[in-house]
Design a protein around this motif. Structure first.
Motif, PDB file in Angstrom:
ATOM      1  N   THR A  69       0.824  -1.223   0.000  1.00 61.79           N
ATOM      2  CA  THR A  69       0.000   0.000   0.000  1.00 61.79           C
ATOM      3  C   THR A  69       0.853   1.265   0.000  1.00 61.79           C
ATOM      4  O   THR A  69       0.520   2.248   0.658  1.00 61.79           O
ATOM      5  CB  THR A  69      -1.033   0.038   1.156  1.00 61.79           C
ATOM      6  OG1 THR A  69      -0.365   0.039   2.415  1.00 61.79           O
ATOM      7  CG2 THR A  69      -2.018  -1.110   1.074  1.00 61.79           C
ATOM      8  N   GLU A  70       1.953   1.220  -0.732  1.00 64.98           N
ATOM      9  CA  GLU A  70       2.816   2.392  -0.844  1.00 64.98           C
ATOM     10  C   GLU A  70       2.076   3.567  -1.485  1.00 64.98           C
ATOM     11  O   GLU A  70       2.441   4.724  -1.289  1.00 64.98           O
ATOM     12  CB  GLU A  70       4.059   2.032  -1.663  1.00 64.98           C
ATOM     13  CG  GLU A  70       5.145   3.057  -1.615  1.00 64.98           C
ATOM     14  CD  GLU A  70       6.416   2.594  -2.304  1.00 64.98           C
ATOM     15  OE1 GLU A  70       7.250   3.470  -2.569  1.00 64.98           O
ATOM     16  OE2 GLU A  70       6.585   1.391  -2.569  1.00 64.98           O
ATOM     17  N   GLN A  71       1.010   3.270  -2.210  1.00 61.06           N
ATOM     18  CA  GLN A  71       0.208   4.315  -2.842  1.00 61.06           C
ATOM     19  C   GLN A  71      -0.326   5.306  -1.799  1.00 61.06           C
ATOM     20  O   GLN A  71      -0.440   6.494  -2.066  1.00 61.06           O
ATOM     21  CB  GLN A  71      -0.962   3.695  -3.634  1.00 61.06           C
ATOM     22  CG  GLN A  71      -1.792   4.692  -4.396  1.00 61.06           C
ATOM     23  CD  GLN A  71      -1.004   5.433  -5.480  1.00 61.06           C
ATOM     24  OE1 GLN A  71      -0.064   4.891  -6.056  1.00 61.06           O
ATOM     25  NE2 GLN A  71      -1.374   6.653  -5.737  1.00 61.06           N
ATOM     26  N   ALA A  76      10.954  13.500   3.798  1.00 62.68           N
ATOM     27  CA  ALA A  76      11.005  12.587   4.948  1.00 62.68           C
ATOM     28  C   ALA A  76      10.387  11.229   4.615  1.00 62.68           C
ATOM     29  O   ALA A  76      10.949  10.185   4.969  1.00 62.68           O
ATOM     30  CB  ALA A  76      10.297  13.217   6.135  1.00 62.68           C
ATOM     31  N   LEU A  77       9.255  11.221   3.922  1.00 66.65           N
ATOM     32  CA  LEU A  77       8.612   9.957   3.583  1.00 66.65           C
ATOM     33  C   LEU A  77       9.398   9.188   2.521  1.00 66.65           C
ATOM     34  O   LEU A  77       9.482   7.955   2.575  1.00 66.65           O
ATOM     35  CB  LEU A  77       7.169  10.183   3.128  1.00 66.65           C
ATOM     36  CG  LEU A  77       6.200  10.556   4.243  1.00 66.65           C
ATOM     37  CD1 LEU A  77       4.842  10.924   3.673  1.00 66.65           C
ATOM     38  CD2 LEU A  77       6.061   9.414   5.253  1.00 66.65           C
ATOM     39  N   PHE A 103       7.168  -7.984   4.979  1.00 65.60           N
ATOM     40  CA  PHE A 103       6.187  -7.025   4.482  1.00 65.60           C
ATOM     41  C   PHE A 103       5.942  -5.929   5.511  1.00 65.60           C
ATOM     42  O   PHE A 103       5.874  -6.195   6.711  1.00 65.60           O
ATOM     43  CB  PHE A 103       4.844  -7.719   4.207  1.00 65.60           C
ATOM     44  CG  PHE A 103       4.593  -8.006   2.764  1.00 65.60           C
ATOM     45  CD1 PHE A 103       5.498  -8.697   1.992  1.00 65.60           C
ATOM     46  CD2 PHE A 103       3.414  -7.584   2.166  1.00 65.60           C
ATOM     47  CE1 PHE A 103       5.251  -8.973   0.660  1.00 65.60           C
ATOM     48  CE2 PHE A 103       3.151  -7.858   0.837  1.00 65.60           C
ATOM     49  CZ  PHE A 103       4.072  -8.553   0.083  1.00 65.60           C
ATOM     50  N   VAL A 104       5.783  -4.713   5.005  1.00 62.90           N
ATOM     51  CA  VAL A 104       5.371  -3.569   5.821  1.00 62.90           C
ATOM     52  C   VAL A 104       4.069  -3.057   5.217  1.00 62.90           C
ATOM     53  O   VAL A 104       4.021  -2.697   4.042  1.00 62.90           O
ATOM     54  CB  VAL A 104       6.440  -2.450   5.806  1.00 62.90           C
ATOM     55  CG1 VAL A 104       5.953  -1.231   6.559  1.00 62.90           C
ATOM     56  CG2 VAL A 104       7.741  -2.962   6.392  1.00 62.90           C
ATOM     57  N   TYR A 105       3.007  -3.061   6.004  1.00 67.15           N
ATOM     58  CA  TYR A 105       1.701  -2.607   5.556  1.00 67.15           C
ATOM     59  C   TYR A 105       1.420  -1.216   6.115  1.00 67.15           C
ATOM     60  O   TYR A 105       1.429  -1.030   7.336  1.00 67.15           O
ATOM     61  CB  TYR A 105       0.595  -3.547   6.045  1.00 67.15           C
ATOM     62  CG  TYR A 105       0.682  -4.940   5.487  1.00 67.15           C
ATOM     63  CD1 TYR A 105       0.010  -5.285   4.323  1.00 67.15           C
ATOM     64  CD2 TYR A 105       1.430  -5.926   6.131  1.00 67.15           C
ATOM     65  CE1 TYR A 105       0.083  -6.567   3.810  1.00 67.15           C
ATOM     66  CE2 TYR A 105       1.513  -7.206   5.631  1.00 67.15           C
ATOM     67  CZ  TYR A 105       0.834  -7.527   4.470  1.00 67.15           C
ATOM     68  OH  TYR A 105       0.921  -8.792   3.966  1.00 67.15           O
ATOM     69  N   ILE A 106       1.172  -0.262   5.262  1.00 69.92           N
ATOM     70  CA  ILE A 106       0.844   1.097   5.699  1.00 69.92           C
ATOM     71  C   ILE A 106      -0.597   1.103   6.208  1.00 69.92           C
ATOM     72  O   ILE A 106      -1.517   0.712   5.498  1.00 69.92           O
ATOM     73  CB  ILE A 106       0.978   2.113   4.538  1.00 69.92           C
ATOM     74  CG1 ILE A 106       2.349   2.036   3.883  1.00 69.92           C
ATOM     75  CG2 ILE A 106       0.653   3.525   5.023  1.00 69.92           C
ATOM     76  CD1 ILE A 106       3.517   2.355   4.767  1.00 69.92           C
ATOM     77  N   ARG A 107      -0.790   1.558   7.449  1.00 65.55           N
ATOM     78  CA  ARG A 107      -2.133   1.600   8.041  1.00 65.55           C
ATOM     79  C   ARG A 107      -2.650   3.028   8.227  1.00 65.55           C
ATOM     80  O   ARG A 107      -3.839   3.259   8.171  1.00 65.55           O
ATOM     81  CB  ARG A 107      -2.132   0.871   9.392  1.00 65.55           C
ATOM     82  CG  ARG A 107      -1.704  -0.568   9.306  1.00 65.55           C
ATOM     83  CD  ARG A 107      -2.656  -1.414   8.506  1.00 65.55           C
ATOM     84  NE  ARG A 107      -3.897  -1.520   9.261  1.00 65.55           N
ATOM     85  CZ  ARG A 107      -5.085  -1.726   8.713  1.00 65.55           C
ATOM     86  NH1 ARG A 107      -5.210  -1.857   7.426  1.00 65.55           N
ATOM     87  NH2 ARG A 107      -6.157  -1.806   9.456  1.00 65.55           N
ATOM     88  N   PHE A 108      -1.737   3.988   8.489  1.00 68.73           N
ATOM     89  CA  PHE A 108      -2.147   5.373   8.736  1.00 68.73           C
ATOM     90  C   PHE A 108      -0.957   6.288   8.519  1.00 68.73           C
ATOM     91  O   PHE A 108       0.154   5.962   8.910  1.00 68.73           O
ATOM     92  CB  PHE A 108      -2.653   5.525  10.172  1.00 68.73           C
ATOM     93  CG  PHE A 108      -2.872   6.959  10.598  1.00 68.73           C
ATOM     94  CD1 PHE A 108      -4.053   7.611  10.283  1.00 68.73           C
ATOM     95  CD2 PHE A 108      -1.890   7.654  11.281  1.00 68.73           C
ATOM     96  CE1 PHE A 108      -4.245   8.933  10.657  1.00 68.73           C
ATOM     97  CE2 PHE A 108      -2.075   8.967  11.650  1.00 68.73           C
ATOM     98  CZ  PHE A 108      -3.261   9.608  11.340  1.00 68.73           C
TER      99      PHE A 108
END
Length: 97
Positions: free
Chosen positions: A5-7, A22-23, A77-82
């Motif tokens: 979910t890098e989008q 930074a991101l 895996f790293v999942y973007i949550r917020f």
């Protein structure tokens, strides 16, 4: 590590352009990492917090932004949550992320 979910990060950068550097830096570092446990994450990002249930909070741009992710160490895996400001983070119900 692979970022899922890098989008969400790209959309947030469009919304808040001052978060771009930074991101992007965070993304570059994460993609090059091979974390096996929280200690590895902490060694990479000293300000990261483990908030339970595989959720980790990163302070971005001197704590102006908060990035909440789920890290699955076994599958890398790293999942973007917020992603949001510190004040937006304080307003959300953390159990819903």
């Amino acid at each position: 590590m692979r970022i899922f979910t890098e989008q969400a990060l790209k959309e947030y950068i469009e919304k808040c352009p001052d978060s771009r550097v930074a991101l992007q830096e965070w993304t570059t570092i994460v993609k090059k990492s091979e974390w096996k446990c929280f200690a590895d994450v902490k060694a990479t990002f000293n300000s990261v917090d483990n908030v339970g249930n595989q959720h980790y909070v990163f302070n971005i741009k001197g704590n102006k932004y908060r990035l909440v992710v789920v890290i699955k160490f076994t599958i890398q895996f790293v999942y973007i949550r917020f992603i949001g400001t510190h004040s937006e983070y304080e307003k959300i119900n953390c159990s819903t992320i």
